[in-house]
Design a protein around this motif. Structure first.
Motif, PDB file in Angstrom:
ATOM      1  N   TYR A  32       0.842  -1.181   0.000  1.00 21.80           N
ATOM      2  CA  TYR A  32       0.000   0.000   0.000  1.00 21.80           C
ATOM      3  C   TYR A  32       0.886   1.243   0.000  1.00 21.80           C
ATOM      4  O   TYR A  32       1.979   1.249   0.562  1.00 21.80           O
ATOM      5  CB  TYR A  32      -0.889   0.033   1.251  1.00 21.80           C
ATOM      6  CG  TYR A  32      -2.093  -0.870   1.193  1.00 21.80           C
ATOM      7  CD1 TYR A  32      -1.993  -2.229   1.502  1.00 21.80           C
ATOM      8  CD2 TYR A  32      -3.337  -0.369   0.837  1.00 21.80           C
ATOM      9  CE1 TYR A  32      -3.091  -3.051   1.447  1.00 21.80           C
ATOM     10  CE2 TYR A  32      -4.455  -1.193   0.783  1.00 21.80           C
ATOM     11  CZ  TYR A  32      -4.320  -2.528   1.089  1.00 21.80           C
ATOM     12  OH  TYR A  32      -5.416  -3.347   1.033  1.00 21.80           O
ATOM     13  N   ARG A  44      -1.648  12.339   5.601  1.00 24.87           N
ATOM     14  CA  ARG A  44      -3.029  12.676   5.964  1.00 24.87           C
ATOM     15  C   ARG A  44      -4.062  12.006   5.062  1.00 24.87           C
ATOM     16  O   ARG A  44      -5.202  12.474   4.977  1.00 24.87           O
ATOM     17  CB  ARG A  44      -3.243  14.192   5.922  1.00 24.87           C
ATOM     18  CG  ARG A  44      -2.295  14.966   6.805  1.00 24.87           C
ATOM     19  CD  ARG A  44      -2.650  14.839   8.242  1.00 24.87           C
ATOM     20  NE  ARG A  44      -1.694  15.542   9.103  1.00 24.87           N
ATOM     21  CZ  ARG A  44      -1.883  15.748  10.389  1.00 24.87           C
ATOM     22  NH1 ARG A  44      -2.967  15.312  10.984  1.00 24.87           N
ATOM     23  NH2 ARG A  44      -0.977  16.383  11.104  1.00 24.87           N
ATOM     24  N   LYS A  45      -3.665  10.947   4.377  1.00 25.98           N
ATOM     25  CA  LYS A  45      -4.588  10.197   3.536  1.00 25.98           C
ATOM     26  C   LYS A  45      -4.643   8.753   4.016  1.00 25.98           C
ATOM     27  O   LYS A  45      -3.860   8.321   4.862  1.00 25.98           O
ATOM     28  CB  LYS A  45      -4.130  10.228   2.075  1.00 25.98           C
ATOM     29  CG  LYS A  45      -4.050  11.620   1.473  1.00 25.98           C
ATOM     30  CD  LYS A  45      -5.427  12.222   1.308  1.00 25.98           C
ATOM     31  CE  LYS A  45      -5.350  13.556   0.586  1.00 25.98           C
ATOM     32  NZ  LYS A  45      -6.698  14.180   0.466  1.00 25.98           N
ATOM     33  N   GLY A  46      -5.590   7.984   3.465  1.00 28.28           N
ATOM     34  CA  GLY A  46      -5.653   6.568   3.784  1.00 28.28           C
ATOM     35  C   GLY A  46      -4.759   5.767   2.864  1.00 28.28           C
ATOM     36  O   GLY A  46      -4.363   6.226   1.795  1.00 28.28           O
ATOM     37  N   PRO A  47      -4.406   4.551   3.268  1.00 25.73           N
ATOM     38  CA  PRO A  47      -3.603   3.687   2.398  1.00 25.73           C
ATOM     39  C   PRO A  47      -4.355   3.336   1.119  1.00 25.73           C
ATOM     40  O   PRO A  47      -5.569   3.139   1.146  1.00 25.73           O
ATOM     41  CB  PRO A  47      -3.377   2.431   3.259  1.00 25.73           C
ATOM     42  CG  PRO A  47      -3.668   2.847   4.658  1.00 25.73           C
ATOM     43  CD  PRO A  47      -4.707   3.910   4.560  1.00 25.73           C
ATOM     44  N   GLU A  48      -3.617   3.241   0.007  1.00 24.08           N
ATOM     45  CA  GLU A  48      -4.219   2.796  -1.248  1.00 24.08           C
ATOM     46  C   GLU A  48      -3.410   1.620  -1.799  1.00 24.08           C
ATOM     47  O   GLU A  48      -2.170   1.628  -1.744  1.00 24.08           O
ATOM     48  CB  GLU A  48      -4.298   3.930  -2.271  1.00 24.08           C
ATOM     49  CG  GLU A  48      -2.973   4.576  -2.585  1.00 24.08           C
ATOM     50  CD  GLU A  48      -3.077   5.632  -3.676  1.00 24.08           C
ATOM     51  OE1 GLU A  48      -3.924   5.490  -4.570  1.00 24.08           O
ATOM     52  OE2 GLU A  48      -2.276   6.589  -3.643  1.00 24.08           O
ATOM     53  N   TYR A  99      -9.728  -0.193  11.322  1.00 23.70           N
ATOM     54  CA  TYR A  99      -8.322  -0.357  11.695  1.00 23.70           C
ATOM     55  C   TYR A  99      -7.915   0.892  12.468  1.00 23.70           C
ATOM     56  O   TYR A  99      -8.564   1.934  12.364  1.00 23.70           O
ATOM     57  CB  TYR A  99      -7.424  -0.469  10.449  1.00 23.70           C
ATOM     58  CG  TYR A  99      -7.470  -1.793   9.723  1.00 23.70           C
ATOM     59  CD1 TYR A  99      -8.521  -2.096   8.860  1.00 23.70           C
ATOM     60  CD2 TYR A  99      -6.454  -2.727   9.876  1.00 23.70           C
ATOM     61  CE1 TYR A  99      -8.553  -3.312   8.179  1.00 23.70           C
ATOM     62  CE2 TYR A  99      -6.474  -3.941   9.202  1.00 23.70           C
ATOM     63  CZ  TYR A  99      -7.528  -4.218   8.363  1.00 23.70           C
ATOM     64  OH  TYR A  99      -7.553  -5.420   7.685  1.00 23.70           O
ATOM     65  N   PHE A 112      -8.923   4.190  10.945  1.00 23.50           N
ATOM     66  CA  PHE A 112      -9.234   4.044   9.527  1.00 23.50           C
ATOM     67  C   PHE A 112     -10.412   3.096   9.348  1.00 23.50           C
ATOM     68  O   PHE A 112     -10.505   2.064  10.002  1.00 23.50           O
ATOM     69  CB  PHE A 112      -8.040   3.468   8.760  1.00 23.50           C
ATOM     70  CG  PHE A 112      -6.873   4.384   8.647  1.00 23.50           C
ATOM     71  CD1 PHE A 112      -5.750   4.208   9.440  1.00 23.50           C
ATOM     72  CD2 PHE A 112      -6.877   5.436   7.732  1.00 23.50           C
ATOM     73  CE1 PHE A 112      -4.649   5.051   9.340  1.00 23.50           C
ATOM     74  CE2 PHE A 112      -5.788   6.287   7.624  1.00 23.50           C
ATOM     75  CZ  PHE A 112      -4.682   6.102   8.432  1.00 23.50           C
ATOM     76  N   PHE A 154      -9.621   2.311   1.599  1.00 27.26           N
ATOM     77  CA  PHE A 154      -9.546   2.976   2.888  1.00 27.26           C
ATOM     78  C   PHE A 154     -10.065   4.409   2.807  1.00 27.26           C
ATOM     79  O   PHE A 154      -9.899   5.104   1.794  1.00 27.26           O
ATOM     80  CB  PHE A 154      -8.097   3.029   3.379  1.00 27.26           C
ATOM     81  CG  PHE A 154      -7.615   1.737   3.987  1.00 27.26           C
ATOM     82  CD1 PHE A 154      -7.108   0.729   3.181  1.00 27.26           C
ATOM     83  CD2 PHE A 154      -7.663   1.536   5.357  1.00 27.26           C
ATOM     84  CE1 PHE A 154      -6.657  -0.463   3.729  1.00 27.26           C
ATOM     85  CE2 PHE A 154      -7.216   0.345   5.912  1.00 27.26           C
ATOM     86  CZ  PHE A 154      -6.720  -0.652   5.102  1.00 27.26           C
ATOM     87  N   GLY A 155     -10.643   4.843   3.906  1.00 25.90           N
ATOM     88  CA  GLY A 155     -10.952   6.257   4.060  1.00 25.90           C
ATOM     89  C   GLY A 155      -9.708   7.015   4.508  1.00 25.90           C
ATOM     90  O   GLY A 155      -8.648   6.424   4.715  1.00 25.90           O
ATOM     91  N   GLU A 156      -9.856   8.319   4.659  1.00 29.69           N
ATOM     92  CA  GLU A 156      -8.709   9.150   5.029  1.00 29.69           C
ATOM     93  C   GLU A 156      -8.393   9.097   6.513  1.00 29.69           C
ATOM     94  O   GLU A 156      -7.362   9.592   6.947  1.00 29.69           O
ATOM     95  CB  GLU A 156      -8.942  10.601   4.592  1.00 29.69           C
ATOM     96  CG  GLU A 156      -9.018  10.746   3.082  1.00 29.69           C
ATOM     97  CD  GLU A 156      -8.946  12.192   2.626  1.00 29.69           C
ATOM     98  OE1 GLU A 156      -8.791  12.421   1.407  1.00 29.69           O
ATOM     99  OE2 GLU A 156      -9.060  13.102   3.472  1.00 29.69           O
TER     100      GLU A 156
END
Lengths: 113, 116
Positions: free
Chosen positions: A36, A41-45, B35, B91, B107-109
């Motif tokens: 990932y 400040r973002k979520g994992p992608e 999470y 998360f 996932f969200g931020e």
């Protein structure tokens, strides 16, 4: 001992260089391997997903899995400043209910122009 | 298509107070996960919903944490009472399937929680 070990970095490379990241894991039941990318400040992608030993390529990214050594790697070719992020390995067990992932701590990568 | 949305993005509360975090998964995703990442540690699994049912809650740290997913849509995670060690980023993720490549997690931020 952590189930998944990952060097936290930071790893600083010049633009165009190859970035090499890796994780080791302890549980041989782990069967599914993911990388990932997480920007600040973002979520994992999800970048890469594989379930077998060997190499998998996707554009500039190559994921490598060695189940015998319990070692996984991610290579980024021709790195760009936009690749600057934290890279997380994540692993799951075939027996896990759903996609219960075990994450490494993440490696922070900085690609300098 | 809207991604996974989380609210609030940041919450600052005093020890002993209650906080409720909300997650709206991608429409049509039956699988929803929570999470969290506490300071200096790796992201850790809390629990997994399939529709409105808790499939796996083995990662919930203690009974101060309560997760719900009424009607199989959005989910809430309540911390009551909050302790200092609960500070971190929570998360939420959703997936179409619960396994395999089709089980890719989106996932969200994250919701950043600071307990003072």
């Amino acid at each position: 001992q952590k189930e998944v070990e990952q060097d936290p970095g930071p790893l600083s490379v010049p633009e165009g260089a190859i970035v090499s990241l890796n994780c080791t894991y302890s549980n041989s039941a782990f069967q599914y391997f993911m990388w990932y990318r997480q920007y600040s400040r973002k979520g994992p992608e999800l970048l890469m997903y594989t379930y077998s030993s060997g190499n998998k390529e996707d554009g500039r990214f190559t994921a490598q899995v060695d189940k015998s050594s319990k070692y996984i790697s991610l290579f980024i070719r021709d790195s760009q400043p936009s690749d600057s992020a934290t890279y997380l390995c994540a692993i799951s067990s075939a027996k896990a209910a759903g996609n219960k992932l075990t994450f490494g701590g993440g490696t922070r990568v900085l690609v300098k122009p | 298509e809207a991604g996974v949305t989380q609210f609030p993005s940041h919450s600052v509360i005093e020890k002993g107070q209650t906080v409720t975090l909300r997650c709206d998964p991608i429409s049509g995703h039956d699988n929803l996960y929570w999470y969290r990442r506490v300071m200096g540690k790796e992201i850790k699994f809390l629990l997994h919903f399939v529709k409105e049912s808790k499939q796996d809650e083995s990662g919930m740290p203690n009974n101060r944490f309560l997760a719900e997913r009424t009607g199989g849509t959005y989910s809430t995670l309540k911390v009551q009472p909050a302790e200092l060690e609960d500070s971190g980023v929570y998360f939420c993720a959703s997936s179409l399937r619960g396994f395999g490549m089709a089980g890719e997690l989106f996932f969200g931020e994250g919701s950043r929680l600071t307990v003072l």
